[in-house]
Design an enzyme around this catalytic site. Structure first.
Site, PDB file in Angstrom:
ATOM      1  N   HIS A   2      -2.142   7.472   7.275  1.00 50.99           N
ATOM      2  CA  HIS A   2      -1.182   8.351   6.594  1.00 50.99           C
ATOM      3  C   HIS A   2      -1.863   9.634   6.127  1.00 50.99           C
ATOM      4  O   HIS A   2      -1.313  10.725   6.280  1.00 50.99           O
ATOM      5  CB  HIS A   2      -0.593   7.646   5.362  1.00 50.99           C
ATOM      6  CG  HIS A   2       0.619   6.809   5.647  1.00 50.99           C
ATOM      7  ND1 HIS A   2       1.756   7.310   6.239  1.00 50.99           N
ATOM      8  CD2 HIS A   2       0.884   5.504   5.401  1.00 50.99           C
ATOM      9  CE1 HIS A   2       2.666   6.348   6.347  1.00 50.99           C
ATOM     10  NE2 HIS A   2       2.156   5.239   5.855  1.00 50.99           N
ATOM     11  N   CYS A   7       6.464  -0.045   7.061  1.00 54.26           N
ATOM     12  CA  CYS A   7       6.011   1.130   6.311  1.00 54.26           C
ATOM     13  C   CYS A   7       7.145   1.585   5.410  1.00 54.26           C
ATOM     14  O   CYS A   7       8.287   1.671   5.856  1.00 54.26           O
ATOM     15  CB  CYS A   7       5.635   2.241   7.292  1.00 54.26           C
ATOM     16  SG  CYS A   7       5.120   3.759   6.490  1.00 54.26           S
ATOM     17  N   LEU A   8       6.833   1.872   4.145  1.00 57.36           N
ATOM     18  CA  LEU A   8       7.885   2.284   3.213  1.00 57.36           C
ATOM     19  C   LEU A   8       8.536   3.591   3.656  1.00 57.36           C
ATOM     20  O   LEU A   8       9.678   3.859   3.300  1.00 57.36           O
ATOM     21  CB  LEU A   8       7.318   2.431   1.795  1.00 57.36           C
ATOM     22  CG  LEU A   8       6.725   1.154   1.189  1.00 57.36           C
ATOM     23  CD1 LEU A   8       6.337   1.383  -0.266  1.00 57.36           C
ATOM     24  CD2 LEU A   8       7.681  -0.014   1.304  1.00 57.36           C
ATOM     25  N   GLN A  30       2.994   9.951   1.078  1.00 61.21           N
ATOM     26  CA  GLN A  30       4.299   9.272   1.108  1.00 61.21           C
ATOM     27  C   GLN A  30       5.118   9.590  -0.142  1.00 61.21           C
ATOM     28  O   GLN A  30       6.300   9.232  -0.214  1.00 61.21           O
ATOM     29  CB  GLN A  30       4.118   7.758   1.230  1.00 61.21           C
ATOM     30  CG  GLN A  30       3.549   7.320   2.576  1.00 61.21           C
ATOM     31  CD  GLN A  30       3.484   5.804   2.652  1.00 61.21           C
ATOM     32  OE1 GLN A  30       2.497   5.209   2.235  1.00 61.21           O
ATOM     33  NE2 GLN A  30       4.530   5.187   3.173  1.00 61.21           N
ATOM     34  N   GLY A  39       0.851  -1.190   0.000  1.00 62.13           N
ATOM     35  CA  GLY A  39       0.000   0.000   0.000  1.00 62.13           C
ATOM     36  C   GLY A  39       0.881   1.232   0.000  1.00 62.13           C
ATOM     37  O   GLY A  39       2.034   1.173   0.444  1.00 62.13           O
ATOM     38  N   HIS A  57      -3.962   1.382   7.872  1.00 64.89           N
ATOM     39  CA  HIS A  57      -2.605   1.932   7.869  1.00 64.89           C
ATOM     40  C   HIS A  57      -2.523   3.122   6.892  1.00 64.89           C
ATOM     41  O   HIS A  57      -1.987   4.171   7.232  1.00 64.89           O
ATOM     42  CB  HIS A  57      -1.617   0.818   7.468  1.00 64.89           C
ATOM     43  CG  HIS A  57      -0.184   1.252   7.372  1.00 64.89           C
ATOM     44  ND1 HIS A  57       0.804   0.756   8.194  1.00 64.89           N
ATOM     45  CD2 HIS A  57       0.438   2.117   6.532  1.00 64.89           C
ATOM     46  CE1 HIS A  57       1.967   1.314   7.871  1.00 64.89           C
ATOM     47  NE2 HIS A  57       1.769   2.142   6.853  1.00 64.89           N
ATOM     48  N   GLU A  58      -3.075   2.946   5.692  1.00 70.64           N
ATOM     49  CA  GLU A  58      -2.966   3.998   4.668  1.00 70.64           C
ATOM     50  C   GLU A  58      -3.859   5.194   4.989  1.00 70.64           C
ATOM     51  O   GLU A  58      -3.467   6.338   4.756  1.00 70.64           O
ATOM     52  CB  GLU A  58      -3.300   3.439   3.283  1.00 70.64           C
ATOM     53  CG  GLU A  58      -2.428   2.263   2.815  1.00 70.64           C
ATOM     54  CD  GLU A  58      -0.935   2.532   2.905  1.00 70.64           C
ATOM     55  OE1 GLU A  58      -0.513   3.701   2.854  1.00 70.64           O
ATOM     56  OE2 GLU A  58      -0.178   1.548   3.049  1.00 70.64           O
TER      57      GLU A  58
HETATM   58 ZN    ZN Z   1       3.030   3.395   5.784  1.00 70.87          ZN
END
Ligand code: ZN
Length: 196
Positions: A140, A94-95, A51, A46, A136-137
């Site tokens: 963000h 998480c990226l 991000q 995701g 999670h997204e």
């Molecule tokens: Zn993340």
């Protein structure tokens, strides 16, 4: 066309509350394609728009994490979560927090409402891994990262890794690879004017 790049903690745009999207155009389609490519390149499932320094309410997901599984790709525009039920703990990464993993509590199931790029409504119950990705997204988009959901004991072992990321960010600022706060707020205002 803008060329997107993944941003990592403690980049300020990760703390920016994203604004709803009011219009979809060809450039947004291109930006979403770039987001999928970045997500696959970094082996994610995701990716939220902030991000990649886009301050707009949109995220992409593919629970398989496999760019060949096109039919599992999903785009969520202006997503809303309702009726969260139950609690389940599982490990997340998480990226934007490379190398950091921790167990996070999330709702077990929920109802999601959003639009895709074609303007079609996505609505329905979700559970399992996809429910976790969506939570999670969506966090963000509100400027929340999974480390914010950890207890004091949960965050303590991550201290050194987080400090390293802060140091790397400061170096990026000093060498001019990361824009200044002033430049960033101008970029954010530009995107918001365009899509919000
Ligand atoms: Zn993340």
């Amino acid at each position: 066309m803008a060329k997107l790049q993944l941003v990592t903690f403690p980049h300020p745009v990760l703390r920016h509350k994203s604004k709803p999207i009011m219009r979809v155009d060809a450039e947004l389609h291109d930006l979403v394609n770039q987001m999928f490519e970045i997500m696959y390149d970094f082996r994610g499932v995701g990716l939220a728009a902030n991000q990649v320094a886009l301050p707009i309410r949109l995220f992409v997901a593919n629970p398989s994490g496999d760019r060949k599984e096109k039919e599992q790709e999903m785009v969520f525009i202006n997503p809303v979560i309702n009726k969260p039920k139950g609690t389940v703990e599982a490990e997340e990464g998480c990226l934007s927090l490379p190398g950091i993993n921790a167990n996070v509590f999330r709702s077990k199931s929920l109802e999601v409402n959003a639009y895709n790029l074609q303007g079609m409504e996505i609505a329905g119950p979700v559970d399992g891994f996809l429910a976790r990705i969506i939570q999670h997204e969506l966090d963000h988009l509100d400027g929340v990262m999974f480390i914010d959901r950890l207890s004091e004991e949960g965050i303590r072992p991550l201290g050194e890794d987080l400090t390293k990321l802060v140091r790397r960010f400061d170096e990026g600022r000093n060498t001019g690879n990361i824009p200044s706060d002033q430049q960033l707020s101008e970029q954010i205002a530009m995107w918001e004017k365009k899509y919000c």
